[in-house]
Motif scaffolding. Structure first.
Motif, PDB file in Angstrom:
ATOM      1  N   GLU A  56      62.646  70.450  11.984  1.00 54.75           N
ATOM      2  CA  GLU A  56      63.259  70.410  10.647  1.00 54.75           C
ATOM      3  C   GLU A  56      63.124  71.762   9.960  1.00 54.75           C
TER       4      GLU A  56
ATOM      5  N   THR B 207      65.533  74.152  11.340  1.00 55.16           N
ATOM      6  CA  THR B 207      66.890  73.911  10.831  1.00 55.16           C
ATOM      7  C   THR B 207      67.037  74.503   9.426  1.00 55.16           C
ATOM      8  N   MET B 208      66.022  74.241   8.590  1.00 51.25           N
ATOM      9  CA  MET B 208      66.072  74.784   7.221  1.00 51.25           C
ATOM     10  C   MET B 208      66.131  76.305   7.267  1.00 51.25           C
ATOM     11  N   HIS B 209      65.360  76.869   8.175  1.00 45.16           N
ATOM     12  CA  HIS B 209      65.336  78.334   8.326  1.00 45.16           C
ATOM     13  C   HIS B 209      66.730  78.831   8.724  1.00 45.16           C
TER      14      HIS B 209
END
Lengths: 382, 221
Positions: free
Chosen positions: A329, A332-334
């Motif tokens: 997660e 993905t945010m990165h």
């Protein structure tokens, strides 16, 4: 920030049980030491209040702690007995109001306290049901004693064949329960109260005549047809005591000095113990006992600090493992372009929400235990 | 316009190296990147997005030289200018399609005005890809085809000028593959976004303006 909070809640919501368990564990870890402190404080307050109402205890020379604990809580063996004459001599100084106690018997384990009306005034005891003691053989029960024994006003209960402190006693006396006291949250709730004369009758110092026969309270169980002595309205006039009343026993006398100077005078007067009597200062004895409790509490506090640190480390481990599990997660945010601060904030808000939940629970435990401390103390400690 | 010039990149703990002397993708162009597995398609997309930085060379997207930005600036750039579509969708399963779609703008901290614009755009995109009825469903309760359409909505909701798609149909069945890629290309076209999509599937290549074979422009070692 509102969006992050919303996303944090949604994230916690996917594993609500885990979040709740974590918050509850932390809440208990934070709240329990405070709760224990509240109950202990209530305990100390109750002990101190009880001692303050009975500042001095006059009795047989010996262990002052035993004497005070006996007079205040009817729990320990007194160092010895004194005589009614000793109390008269103590009263003759005119320095204090006194309340006599003779605690030598039990009713199914409940201590039977022989005293006079002064004790009821001193402890502000009032009847919840029934009537006060009116004659020999009458008894009023403390609230919890009545509940424990399953007795109410109008019923009867026999004293135990052995006396309170183990030695063989006289024939049991069947007491008439005239009333039940309102609950006070003190040792009085666990007590059966009788008049001094009834206490002496139980101790085998009196006897009665009914019809042509004689009923000795100190006779063996087998010597009475029913196995106990019972005072009734019909035979009460036939009961009397042998011997000089001045020689009758008391186990302690509560003394309430008229002033601070009177207190000091009484203490100094009874400093010498070679006369067989002594005066103990209730507050001082209890302070000494409580200093042990304080040391135990400090130990508990230190233990609570260590436990809390361990809990925090455990939570840090849980958070670290959680971040590791959710690393995809984070990646993905990165890749979507969230800043490090925003990603860290998202996790921090989740921790904060759990922490606030834990804090709220801990605070609730502390406040609830503080509010309920007298009740907890009353039902579980006294 | 995307311009990669004299790019050299290698992963420290593997022998992989990507060298691109020159690659230019015009603004609004729809380009497919092809090449065998391990040729560096994903790496190239990450370099353009600023997820990774080259050891040598310059990458510019429009006026911004991405390769010279700090990590924080690259993240800001990516958030506003790049829409990413991943092979495994990488949706947040516990969030609804709407929450996923608005995640970059809302969780990324864009101004309220931009978030509102993204919400409106998300509605239009959902209608265009047939996801309107699924906006309030959790992502982990969608079919794979629906998930990729949701991912497409997320990539385009904040109207990025560049859309990077990494094997966006790699995990879809043949029926869904073409449909999703068509949706992606048309959505990017309608928004005049530059689209760069890595793909293995040659049947999808006619959908693009241009096909870039990494074997021609790059030299992975």
């Amino acid at each position: 920030m509102r969006a992050l909070v919303r996303y944090a809640f949604r994230s916690l919501g996917r594993r609500p049980l885990t979040a709740v368990l974590l918050a509850v564990s932390l809440g208990i870890a934070f709240g329990l030491p405070g709760a224990v402190r509240s109950v202990v404080a209530a305990f100390e307050e109750e002990l101190t209040a009880r001692a303050d109402a009975a500042p001095l205890v006059f009795g047989a020379a010996g262990s002052r702690s035993d004497l005070v604990l006996h007079a205040l809580f009817f729990r320990s063996d007194p160092p010895g007995e004194i005589r009614v004459a000793d109390r008269k001599e103590f009263d003759s100084h005119g320095l204090a109001e006194t309340v006599p106690l003779c605690v030598k018997a039990t009713v199914r384990g409940v201590p039977v306290v022989g005293t006079d009306g002064g004790y009821f005034k001193l402890r502000r005891l009032r009847l919840d049901a029934g009537d006060p003691i009116s004659r020999l053989g009458d008894c009023v029960l403390g609230a919890r004693a009545a509940e424990r024994l399953g007795l109410k006003a109008g019923e009867k209960a026999a004293t135990d064949p052995e006396n309170l402190f183990g030695a063989s006693g006289g024939t049991p006396v069947r007491l008439r329960i005239t009333g039940v006291l309102a609950a006070m949250g003190s040792a009085d709730d666990d007590t059966a109260f009788v008049s001094l004369e009834t206490a002496w009758l139980i101790a085998g110092l009196g006897h009665g005549h009914s019809g042509g026969s004689k009923t000795h309270a100190h006779e063996d169980r087998e010597s009475t047809s029913s196995g106990y002595v019972e005072v009734t309205d019909e035979n009460v006039e036939g009961f009397h005591f042998h011997g000089r009343p001045e020689r009758f026993p008391l186990t302690a006398v509560i003394a309430i000095p008229h002033s601070r100077d009177d207190r000091l005078l009484l203490i100094s007067r009874y400093l010498r113990t070679d006369e067989g009597t002594a005066v103990a200062e209730s507050d001082r004895v209890l302070r000494d006992l409580l200093s042990v409790a304080v040391r135990v509490r400090r130990l508990f506090d230190a233990n609570a600090v260590v436990t809390t640190c361990a809990m925090i480390l455990l939570c840090a481990t849980v958070v670290t493992l959680s971040v590791r599990l959710r690393w995809p997660e984070v990646q993905t945010m990165h890749r979507l372009g969230l800043s490090r601060t925003r990603i860290a904030s998202l996790f921090a808000i989740e921790v904060l929400i759990v922490g606030l939940g834990a804090f709220a629970l801990g605070l609730t435990i502390v406040l609830a235990s503080h509010a309920a401390a007298p009740v907890i103390f009353k039902w579980f400690v006294v | 316009m995307i311009r990669c010039e004299g790019i050299e990149f290698g992963y420290p703990q593997s022998g992989f190296r990507l060298t691109i002397p020159l690659l230019v993708v015009e603004t609004g162009e729809k380009a497919a990147i092809i090449g065998p597995s391990g040729s560096g398609k994903t790496t190239l997309l990450h370099l353009i997005a600023g997820v990774r930085t080259p050891s040598r060379g310059k990458i510019a997207v429009g006026e911004t030289v991405v390769s010279e930005l700090s990590d924080a600036a690259r993240r800001r750039f990516r958030l506003r200018n790049v829409g990413f579509v991943f092979q495994n969708f990488e949706l947040f399963g516990h969030l609804t399609v709407r929450e996923n779609g608005l995640f970059p703008s809302a969780a990324g901290g864009m101004p309220r005005r931009d978030q509102d614009a993204a919400a409106a755009e998300l509605g239009r995109l959902a209608a265009a890809v047939g996801m309107t009825d699924h906006l309030d469903r959790r992502a982990d309760r969608l079919s794979r085809g629906e998930q990729q359409r949701a991912a497409l909505c997320r990539a385009l909701a904040h109207r990025p000028p560049v859309v990077l798609a990494d094997e966006p149909t790699g995990n879809l069945d043949p029926g869904n593959k073409k449909h999703v890629m068509e949706l992606l290309v048309s959505a990017a076209s309608e928004r005049e976004a530059t689209l760069l999509a890595a793909t293995h599937d040659e049947s999808l290549l006619p959908l693009f303006d241009r096909v870039i074979d990494l074997r021609d422009v790059g030299t992975p070692a």
